[in-house]
Structure formats: C-alpha cells, structure tokens
Design a protein around this motif. Structure first.
Motif, PDB file in Angstrom:
ATOM      1  N   UNK A 117       0.849  -1.198   0.000  1.00 43.17           N
ATOM      2  CA  UNK A 117       0.000   0.000   0.000  1.00 43.17           C
ATOM      3  C   UNK A 117       0.889   1.255   0.000  1.00 43.17           C
ATOM      4  N   UNK A 118       0.341   2.397  -0.443  1.00 40.90           N
ATOM      5  CA  UNK A 118       1.119   3.637  -0.396  1.00 40.90           C
ATOM      6  C   UNK A 118       1.531   3.975   1.045  1.00 40.90           C
ATOM      7  N   UNK A 119       2.642   4.710   1.182  1.00 43.45           N
ATOM      8  CA  UNK A 119       3.217   4.995   2.507  1.00 43.45           C
ATOM      9  C   UNK A 119       2.196   5.623   3.464  1.00 43.45           C
ATOM     10  N   UNK A 120       1.366   6.535   2.963  1.00 43.23           N
ATOM     11  CA  UNK A 120       0.407   7.212   3.846  1.00 43.23           C
ATOM     12  C   UNK A 120      -0.571   6.207   4.452  1.00 43.23           C
ATOM     13  N   UNK A 121      -1.035   5.277   3.639  1.00 44.29           N
ATOM     14  CA  UNK A 121      -1.967   4.259   4.143  1.00 44.29           C
ATOM     15  C   UNK A 121      -1.269   3.337   5.133  1.00 44.29           C
ATOM     16  N   UNK A 122      -0.014   3.055   4.876  1.00 45.03           N
ATOM     17  CA  UNK A 122       0.728   2.162   5.768  1.00 45.03           C
ATOM     18  C   UNK A 122       0.906   2.797   7.139  1.00 45.03           C
ATOM     19  N   UNK A 176      -2.586   2.839   9.015  1.00 46.69           N
ATOM     20  CA  UNK A 176      -3.032   1.539   9.532  1.00 46.69           C
ATOM     21  C   UNK A 176      -1.934   0.508   9.308  1.00 46.69           C
ATOM     22  N   UNK A 177      -1.355  -0.045  10.384  1.00 47.91           N
ATOM     23  CA  UNK A 177      -0.298  -1.040  10.195  1.00 47.91           C
ATOM     24  C   UNK A 177      -0.820  -2.248   9.404  1.00 47.91           C
ATOM     25  N   UNK A 178       0.083  -2.860   8.630  1.00 50.62           N
ATOM     26  CA  UNK A 178      -0.342  -3.939   7.738  1.00 50.62           C
ATOM     27  C   UNK A 178      -0.579  -5.278   8.428  1.00 50.62           C
TER      28      UNK A 178
END
Ligand code: SER
Length: 462
Positions: free
Chosen positions: A182-187, A190-192
């Motif tokens: 996922x893009x850095x902002x989404x990561x 919310x942790x993966x």
C-alpha cells in the motif's frame, strides 16, 4: 529476466545446482493433474523413494493452479494477483540445510540483493495444531527474531502455515513472507499486520518457506520423513511487482507486452473500464497457461487434463468475444509475444512455437463458431420463454455447451426485455458440479494399482 537470473545466481552462490523447470503435466503422478508447486518434481526425493541428484537445488518452475487442492481459476483476471500459470522460484535442501539457512538467505536476498524495504515485510510462523498433535514453530520464530521486530512476526493457522502438496504426500510447517504494497500514507495510518492473510489485494504473500518433515498418509495420519528438507516457493510475478512497486501484477514487465498487443489487436485501451480490464487480464493470464500446456505436450481435449486446458482457452476467448469485440482468432497472435518475453528462460516456447500457435488458432476458430451458434440458440430460447423468463435449464445448456456465462445470457435477455431463472440455473450448476467432482476424482491412496486382476508368473528359468 534480470530478476529471475538474480534469484538463480544468488542460490548458485550458496552452493545450489540450477536445474530447468519440469513440464507442466506430470504423467507419472496420479495424485496430480498439473504441476502445482515447485516441489512436485522432487516429491519422491522428499518421501525417500529416490535419491536427490544434488543436496541443494534452485530453479524457476512453471506451475498451474486450476484443479485439485490448489485452484485459483475463479479469481484470475477479476483480481490482480492470482494466476493460472505462474513461475515459482524455489530453493531446496534435501536433507542438507534446514530452517536457519532458509530464513537467513530469504531475508538477505529480499532486503539486501533485491533491496525491498524491510518495513513493508511481515513473516508468519506455524502456530501449532492440536488435531495433528503439532506444537507451534517457536524455533522459526526465534530465527526470524534476528531480522524482524517481534510485532511483525505473526502466528498462522494450519490452513496458512502448514503446507501440504495434496490430500496425501510430503508436508510440513511453513513460514511465509508477506509484503505490504500500500502507499506509505496508508501504511502509516493503519499497520499492515492485521491485513496479512486477509485477502487484501495490496498486502500479499510473496514467498513461502516450507520445512518438510512429514508425509500425510491416505488415512490422514502424519508420518515423519526419513530426513528433514527445505522447500521454498516464491511467486515470480508478485516479486516483480514488489520490486517494480506496482499495485497490480498486470502492470509489471511480465504482463505488459500482452496487454499492449491486445490493445493493438482490439483497439481498446487498458485501465479505463473495469469490464474491459478484466477481459485484458484474463486473456493475458490464460495465454501463458494454454501455450505452456501445449508446448509441454498437453493438447486441448474433451476429457481429463486436456479438457481443463480447453476450458481455460474458452474462458479467454469468451471474454475476448463479448468484451473486446473479437470475432476472429486473437489468442494465437499472443504466442510470438510470449516467445519474445519468456523464450530465453523457457526454450520449449521456441521449439514448439509453430505447433502451439496452430493448435490455439484451430481451437479458437472452432469455439468462435460455437459462440455464434450459441447466440442463435439463445434467440430460440427467448422465443420459447414463458412470461419473458428464459428457463434455468436453457441458460445452463448455453453455459455448459456453448460457454456462455450466466451474466452474458442475462445481459442479452435484458437487452430483449427478458430475464433468466437464476435459481433454476443454480440447481443445474450444482448437479453438474457433483457430476464433475465424481468424474475428476483423482487417485489419492498410498498405493496405485498398475494392472488390475493380473497375477505375476516367474518365467526366468525357462
Ligand atoms: N511448496 C510450497 C508452496 O507451493 C513452497 O514451495 O507454496
């Protein structure tokens, strides 16, 4: 090509012999229709029935997951990361190194050689299973701890972290490496970790390290193998996507040549409309499965493995017909694209190229004619429909004999102010599935009867 050879060179530098891919069709294993994992050609070595040619081997193996225990067909093309045919990069130890080296080398290759960001990687370890009397794999957890923070090492269930080849055969606990693409902002929002093994299209498994220790017998019991082995499998198409930083396998160098050619042939553009994109993806995926199967000697046919190949080809032709507007053979024109893309790693594509292109062209022509007659059949079915509803039996006949999926029949009916009996179709489908399960049941016993009812007589002395 570079990503593939980097893998092989890396394991060669760790003392592995590099071998070519085995064929897709395993004629001598009655438990398998197609090679579905890189370890299939080594099954006999794992169970101790044949000695290994080398204690360490690495390769890229053509795999097909369209039947039996590992079957991804329905997802293919709809999502962006399952395939019928895929390459599995693998390294094996036959009674040689075990968990420690497998884990250390996987980490070194991914993070130091390929340069993947360790912050995007998660690993899973087997959490144990009471039913099989197996404890959690604390050993692997400890070994991963050298490389990965504890909150990135996740416990996995028997379903995800105990790998089995089929109903019977060699098996063992496994440790998977997943990547959060996922893009850095989404990561950071919310942790993966919670998305691992949750069917998230951007948080995907890339490598599976299996620690082979058991054989599953036909009665369900586990018997320890004579020695401990390593079997790893990394999805090549997913690895390329991770390295190229794409959000879909189809946006990588692996599939782009097919999409470009399809665009040129159909005049349609990929990436603008979901319905069209699915057709592009289905065709780009399926051509590889069909062409390799034919190159390896499995021609399309009306039964068995040949029928599976025929259905894959028809699925692609049907998408091309209804969504990309093709009326003439088009799959056959993708064979040269495949030769160009993969011919160096898989010379059989050049050796068998003419046969592959010809068989595909003939199959396509025949099926396109069938599609035309199916349309006529549907016209007749609409003519005889009661209260504007085409019966489930008719819709199923169109599906089964003429390759019309229900949504195509429904679409044409709607265009004519009619509908289809969905429930009736569902009943026919359930009956068909039961019939085909019975017909394709494979032999999964520990023993295979080679010649029924014949007794041996020793004639050596005469
Ligand atoms: N056999 C394992 C798999 O197919 C690892 O190669 O995932």
């Amino acid at each position: 090509s570079e990503i593939r050879s980097t893998f092989l060179d890396f394991f060669q530098s760790k003392g592995h012999a590099i071998v070519p891919s085995a064929p897709l069709v395993m004629k001598d294993d009655p438990t398998l229709m197609f090679t579905n994992a890189g370890m299939n050609p080594f099954k006999d070595v794992f169970i101790g029935a044949r000695p290994a040619t080398h204690a360490r081997i690495a390769d890229t193996q053509k795999c097909l997951r369209v039947s039996g225990k590992h079957n991804d067909l329905e997802e293919v093309g709809i999502d962006t990361y399952h395939h019928t045919l895929f390459e599995m990069l693998g390294n094996w130890s036959f009674g040689d190194y075990f968990k420690q080296e497998a884990i250390d080398w996987a980490w070194e290759l991914l993070t130091e050689v390929y340069g993947l960001n360790p912050e995007q990687l998660y690993v899973t370890v087997f959490g144990g299973d009471a039913g099989d009397g197996l404890a959690a794999d604390d050993e692997a957890r400890g070994m991963w701890g050298k490389h990965v923070a504890a909150d990135r090492i996740l416990d996995g269930s028997k379903k995800d972290n105990f790998w089995e080849m089929g109903e019977t055969g060699p098996c063992g606990p496994c440790s998977e490496i997943h990547m959060d693409l996922r893009p850095a902002a989404e990561r950071s929002a919310q942790p993966g970790a919670a998305l691992v093994n949750a069917d998230h299209p951007q948080v995907i498994e890339i490598w599976n390290l299996v620690f082979m220790q058991f054989q599953r017998k036909a009665d369900g019991s586990l018997v320890p193998l004579p020695a401990q082995h390593v079997d790893t499998g990394m999805g090549f198409e997913r690895l390329v996507r991770a390295i190229e930083g794409k959000s879909s396998n189809y946006d990588t160098d692996v599939f782009k040549p097919y999409l470009d050619k399809l665009s040129q042939l159909s005049g349609r553009i990929y990436g603008q409309e979901e319905r069209i994109d699915i057709a592009f993806r289905v065709i780009a995926d399926h051509i590889r499965a069909v062409a390799f199967a034919i190159a390896d000697g499995q021609l399309p046919a009306s039964g068995g493995a040949g029928y599976v190949i025929r259905r894959i080809l028809r699925r692609a032709v049907r998408y091309g017909y209804s969504d990309l507007g093709f009326r003439d053979p088009f799959m056959t024109h993708l064979v040269p694209v495949m030769q160009e893309a993969m011919g160096e790693a898989f010379p059989e594509l050049h050796q068998q190229g003419a046969l592959v292109a010809q068989v595909i062209a003939e199959e396509e022509s025949a099926f396109l004619r069938t599609l035309e007659s199916g349309l006529k059949r549907l016209d007749a079915a609409m003519g005889e429909a009661k209260d504007g509803v085409v019966s489930g039996a008719r819709a199923f006949e169109l599906y089964d004999t003429f390759g019309f999926p229900l949504d195509l029949t429904a679409l044409i009916c709607r265009e004519n102010g009619m509908s289809v009996d969905d429930a009736g179709f569902g009943e026919e489908m359930a009956q068909q599935k039961a019939r085909s399960r019975a017909a394709s049941a494979q032999k999964v016993g520990d023993w295979v009867e080679l010649a029924q009812g014949q007794s041996d007589r020793f004639i050596g002395y005469t």
